[in-house]
Design an enzyme around this catalytic site. Structure first.
Site, PDB file in Angstrom:
ATOM      1  N   ASP A 167       0.844  -1.188   0.000  1.00 46.67           N
ATOM      2  CA  ASP A 167       0.000   0.000   0.000  1.00 46.67           C
ATOM      3  C   ASP A 167       0.880   1.238   0.000  1.00 46.67           C
ATOM      4  O   ASP A 167       1.999   1.228   0.531  1.00 46.67           O
ATOM      5  CB  ASP A 167      -0.912   0.018   1.224  1.00 46.67           C
ATOM      6  CG  ASP A 167      -2.051  -0.987   1.114  1.00 46.67           C
ATOM      7  OD1 ASP A 167      -2.277  -1.497   0.001  1.00 46.67           O
ATOM      8  OD2 ASP A 167      -2.696  -1.263   2.144  1.00 46.67           O
ATOM      9  N   ARG A 168       0.365   2.308  -0.530  1.00 45.19           N
ATOM     10  CA  ARG A 168       1.161   3.523  -0.711  1.00 45.19           C
ATOM     11  C   ARG A 168       1.765   4.027   0.599  1.00 45.19           C
ATOM     12  O   ARG A 168       2.908   4.492   0.631  1.00 45.19           O
ATOM     13  CB  ARG A 168       0.287   4.610  -1.353  1.00 45.19           C
ATOM     14  CG  ARG A 168       1.045   5.846  -1.781  1.00 45.19           C
ATOM     15  CD  ARG A 168       0.134   6.781  -2.559  1.00 45.19           C
ATOM     16  NE  ARG A 168      -0.986   7.228  -1.762  1.00 45.19           N
ATOM     17  CZ  ARG A 168      -0.945   8.240  -0.896  1.00 45.19           C
ATOM     18  NH1 ARG A 168       0.193   8.895  -0.691  1.00 45.19           N
ATOM     19  NH2 ARG A 168      -2.021   8.604  -0.229  1.00 45.19           N
TER      20      ARG A 168
END
Length: 384
Positions: A167-168
């Site tokens: 995830d970012r």
């Protein structure tokens, strides 16, 4: 005559497509953030069945609501919206499968100005430590501000095939294959359940000393950008929502206020570790999405420039060349100001938080039957 020709050549703008690789001069560093110098980009799509029969300007106004109607009128008249490579009138009716091009002055969201450090480099495998806030590969409004883009710009490493994703806002180990065959090798092992994944998280409270296994379905709500966990059994007409998910947790250490926890996801669901820790009662200490029951309605403010409410800009010109010439007459401190752009003169696109921080969640190890890659622990994992 030669002088005028030279001036015209200098004013020409390169409309970028995905084939244009990121370069070192594309980045601007300000106040601890990595920005991308705005650039002209051609978005290409093809007319879907449900779009066919609509006026070109109505199609954009209905399907891409991030910009005002007047903007789309001007964009069609100016030639920034074209059909099959041709400028068309505002009243043009689109047909199925036609190619639609939208030329934009693209502003990418900023990320934290941290290096993408190379951990291990082989002929067919590259491992790096991904900084928090940086997406793995091009998605949404991110293209150059991605791990793949930065590695290409700063190390001339391409092509790269991410073996897995983070995830970012998550940091840590990222494995990238350097050949399609090596990427397929990893994919087959992951799909066969032969790959073991390990993360560490900093959570609130004194996590139990004994190993904890959480088996709770994870249901992801794309509108809210949030997952929920639900355990139990289906009963009658009531069935559990989401997908089956399981995570194993082991406490590494605690100082009485926080704990460092080893997280080993057995399945791979959206936000699985984050929501399972919240479900257990020990949320990640800086995870604002799961620390509170209140979640802002992201559909209102928007998370991308295309969904932000913007002020209309109109041009009296009827040619894309005049648009380009006017753009070159207006300069920003680090980039050219575009008179039609709904983000200019700001560097940061509307709707993004320029100062978001990464989660206290990091991938530290991936291992298979005959291989293992690791990433160093982050500074926040040391409890005083």
């Amino acid at each position: 005559m030669k002088r005028k020709r030279k001036e015209k050549e200098e004013m020409e703008i390169v409309w970028q497509t995905p084939a244009n690789p990121p370069e070192p001069h594309d980045y601007i560093f300000r106040n601890g953030r990595r920005h991308v110098r705005p650039y002209y980009f051609e978005f290409i799509s093809h007319v879907k069945d449900r779009w066919a029969g609509k006026r070109i300007v109505d199609l954009f106004a209905e399907e891409f609501k991030g910009r005002p109607y007047d903007y789309y009128v001007s964009a069609v008249e100016c030639g920034r919206i074209q059909v099959d490579g041709q400028i068309v009138p505002v009243s043009y009716i689109v047909k199925r499968s036609q190619k639609i091009s939208h030329f934009l002055h693209r502003h990418e969201p900023p990320v934290m100005a941290l290096d993408v450090s190379i951990l291990h480099k082989e002929s067919d495998v590259l491992t790096v430590c991904k900084p928090a806030s940086v997406p793995v590969h091009p998605c949404g409004q991110y293209r150059k501000n991605t791990v793949v883009g930065i590695l290409q710009a700063e190390y001339s490493l391409a092509p790269l095939f991410p073996v897995h994703r983070l995830d970012r806002l998550v940091s840590g180990l990222l494995i990238l294959a350097r050949t399609a065959s090596k990427a397929d090798f990893f994919r087959q092992q992951i799909e066969a359940g032969l790959v073991h994944k390990q993360y560490i998280a900093k959570v609130i409270g004194v996590f139990p000393e004994d190993e904890q296994v959480v088996s709770a379905n994870v249901n992801y709500n794309a509108r809210e950008g949030k997952s929920t966990a639900e355990a139990g059994e289906s009963c009658g007409d009531t069935s559990l929502k989401g997908k089956i998910a399981c995570t194993k947790f082991t406490r590494i250490c605690t100082n009485g206020n926080y704990s460092i926890v080893l997280c080993e996801p057995i399945t791979g669901r959206t936000h699985q570790i984050r929501v399972h820790l919240q479900y257990k009662g020990y949320p990640i200490a800086n995870d604002m999405l799961y620390l509170s029951e209140f979640v802002p309605d992201r559909s209102v403010g928007g998370l991308s420039a295309d969904r932000a409410a913007v002020k209309s800009h109109s041009l009296g010109s009827n040619s894309i060349e005049n648009c380009i010439n006017e753009c070159e007459d207006k300069k920003g401190e680090d980039f050219s100001i575009d008179p039609m752009c709904t983000n200019c003169p700001n560097l940061i696109p509307k709707g993004y938080d320029a100062y978001e921080e990464g989660l206290w969640l990091q991938c530290i190890r991936y291992s298979g039957p005959d291989w293992s890659y690791e990433c160093p622990y982050p500074d926040w994992a040391v409890l005083s």
